[in-house]
Design an enzyme around this catalytic site. Sequence first.
Site, PDB file in Angstrom:
ATOM      1  N   ASP A   1       0.870  -1.165   0.000  1.00 27.18           N
ATOM      2  CA  ASP A   1       0.000   0.000   0.000  1.00 27.18           C
ATOM      3  C   ASP A   1       0.919   1.230   0.000  1.00 27.18           C
ATOM      4  O   ASP A   1       2.149   1.123   0.064  1.00 27.18           O
ATOM      5  CB  ASP A   1      -0.957  -0.037   1.208  1.00 27.18           C
ATOM      6  CG  ASP A   1      -2.192   0.809   0.961  1.00 27.18           C
ATOM      7  OD1 ASP A   1      -3.215   0.567   1.609  1.00 27.18           O
ATOM      8  OD2 ASP A   1      -2.126   1.714   0.109  1.00 27.18           O
TER       9      ASP A   1
HETATM   10  C1  GLC Z   1      -4.256   4.293  -0.255  1.00 21.80           C
HETATM   11  C2  GLC Z   1      -5.188   3.158   0.126  1.00 21.80           C
HETATM   12  C3  GLC Z   1      -5.282   2.069  -0.899  1.00 21.80           C
HETATM   13  C4  GLC Z   1      -5.114   2.662  -2.284  1.00 21.80           C
HETATM   14  C5  GLC Z   1      -3.698   3.186  -2.386  1.00 21.80           C
HETATM   15  C6  GLC Z   1      -3.407   3.827  -3.742  1.00 21.80           C
HETATM   16  O1  GLC Z   1      -3.496   4.646   0.866  1.00 21.80           O
HETATM   17  O2  GLC Z   1      -4.958   2.532   1.374  1.00 21.80           O
HETATM   18  O3  GLC Z   1      -6.546   1.423  -0.733  1.00 21.80           O
HETATM   19  O4  GLC Z   1      -5.343   1.657  -3.263  1.00 21.80           O
HETATM   20  O5  GLC Z   1      -3.394   4.115  -1.352  1.00 21.80           O
HETATM   21  O6  GLC Z   1      -4.204   4.941  -3.902  1.00 21.80           O
END
Ligand code: GLC
Length: 734
Positions: A277
Amino acid sequence: MKLTDSPVQTKVEELLSEMTLAEKIGQMFQTDPGTVLRSYHSKIEVSTPVTGPISERTLSKELISNLGSILSATDAQTAYEVQKVFLQHNRLKIPLLFMFDIIHGFRTVFPIPLGLASSWEPKLAEETSRVAAAEGAASGINVTFAPMADLVRDPRWGRVMESPGEDPYLNGQMAAAMVRGFQGDDLKALDTIAACVKHFAAYGAAEGGRDYNTVDMSEATLRNYYLPAYKAGIDAGAELIMTSFNVYDGVPATTNSFLLRNVLREEWGFEGVVISDYTSLWETIFHMSSKDGEDAAKQGLEAGLDIEMISTEYISHLEQLVERGEVDVALIDEAVRRILTLKFKLGLFDDPYRYINIEREKEAHLKHEYRQLARKAAQKSMVLLKNDGILPLKKDVKSVAVIGPFADSGRILGGWSGLGKPEEAVTVKQGLINKLENDVKITAAAGCDYSSNDVSGFQAALEAAASSEVVILAMGEEDHMSGEAGSRAYLTLPGVQPKLVEEVLKLGKPTVLVLFNGRPLELKWYHEHVPAILEAWFPGTEGGNAIADLLFGDANPSAKLTMSFPYTVGQVPVYYNCLNTGRPKGHEDNDFRFLSKYLDIPNAPFYPFGYGLSYTEFTYSDTALIGDTLTPGGSVKAMVTVQNTGNYAGEEIVQMYVRDLWGSTSRPLLELKGFHKIHLAPGEKATVEFVIEPEMLSYFTAKKQYEVEEGDFKVFVGKNARDLIECGTFTYTI
Ligand code: GLC
């Protein structure tokens, strides 16, 4: 077909053999479009959604020229500019992958997942994901960070809006359907995108419902409740999975080899890509489980993390770690193979611009048929929580007041709404105008804003209500009060909305409350004082039309909750598939003191899992269990007759639950094991069957393995987790 014997694998091996170590490591890095363009000193300005704490940064041309993928390029022009400038500098011309959060729609926005899941229609989720993929692919996107399959039990957590809910089985059905919808049957097709299941694992169990907080649970709880939906998404063929911000067993998921290697690779046989993430690898330093960036990089690689999103520990440290002999380059090759394989499967090596076509993009968004699907999805997602008979409203009404901050607001798309635009959404007021004859007087008055204490608008709102035949209250949470980093300690309507509701009710007008929210709220007072309540969630682009369809009876509510609504936040977590405890309260009026209960509220939630009303009535009868013994390879069958005994045609979600009467560990009081959504005309009846097979009863037992234990099982059918009829008991025996 296993990739190890496919032509793709041959190409991957050939390419891998030509790559330098730095080029390989670059594939394992993902950044935003702005960083790429700035690093090449491009004059092109882009504005792309920011989904985490990013700083404007520039990397060296050498580093950026080995990049593997892009986060959040959301239009064909941006994708074109980034791909073009990148390929001018990348030695082996390895195309970039473009990834974005297409969660519940790209430009045409559908209901938030907690709403869409309330339809209990996986097929519908597949259809909406299909459309979202077509719109996103036309804008150059190759991968979506969806389905979010996190099981949720705590409405204080803002991301419950993004989840299908509190049940492992239903969540799995929805996740698998979304993967099928996004990926279709050809990843090279110009209207499909790869799916990324998230957030692996158990992110929804953050303590206190506070986002990014600690998660702590037994392996049995992880496996029996939280893992099944991720696995359903993987089994449906998802090409990627994303690690979660939280720890499991004290180790951040992003560097957790139990999750990423034991479970994901060895047990589930997953061959796809694991992506972190947003900066979650770097954040292991703050988790205090990595000494520094170098340690984080080493742990991530050894745990099986393929791509690092945004943070730069891999590109900063892996090369030296390999050169010092502290990590095995074979692990890097393993990761890069998976990334290159995905790029080949998407057809990017055939043509890096295959999904980037500005002319095609112009025709691809917000088509009329997409709006029609959005309207249908919204109708099927909204849950009728109360109706004293005031609904459906009559179309010959002479005047309607719609009161509240959502009365004429396009901010009904919710969090993670992609490129959805509030100005393209149908508001409640507009939906009424579209629905009713021109001579019907429709007055909209906000009365207050979403969350301030300003009551200066009350008078105008109360005057509008007083001068109207019917009042529709359009209340709820502001869209940013749920979603990521949107945790709330209170589950009440924000600001002075409760006061406005009270003042309007004093007028004694026929009043309906329509709610826009991303989580279960405390609704007991409203249930006791408002004639009708419709839970609209954040219904998306066609929300206003769907609300008018439902309120005026052109559609009959059929949705049912997939997450329990508590009496109060003090009751959280409350969920249907709970254990019995050693001192169960049993029936609610049991006033013996030494029981697991509260002194001030019932144990049961205010609205239970599976709850939702219709304009008609469905009666259940003639339940039966065919077979009282189940053996390996066999099955038993639960039957029930459902009749529409009301005056409206409607759909009923018939649910089947099983109770394992005892096991090597304590077992949930109920587990959803099947559901059927049936349509019945007034007076019509149908017999609904549920086939129960041994593998449905498997769980992670005290022996720390999945098995079906011999014993007795009760079967229930009904309209929700509270209103059930016992069908009978069968014995499983080997
Ligand atoms: C965010 C979220 C995740 C998302 C990622 C990219 O922090 O936790 O669900 O897909 O970043 O945007």
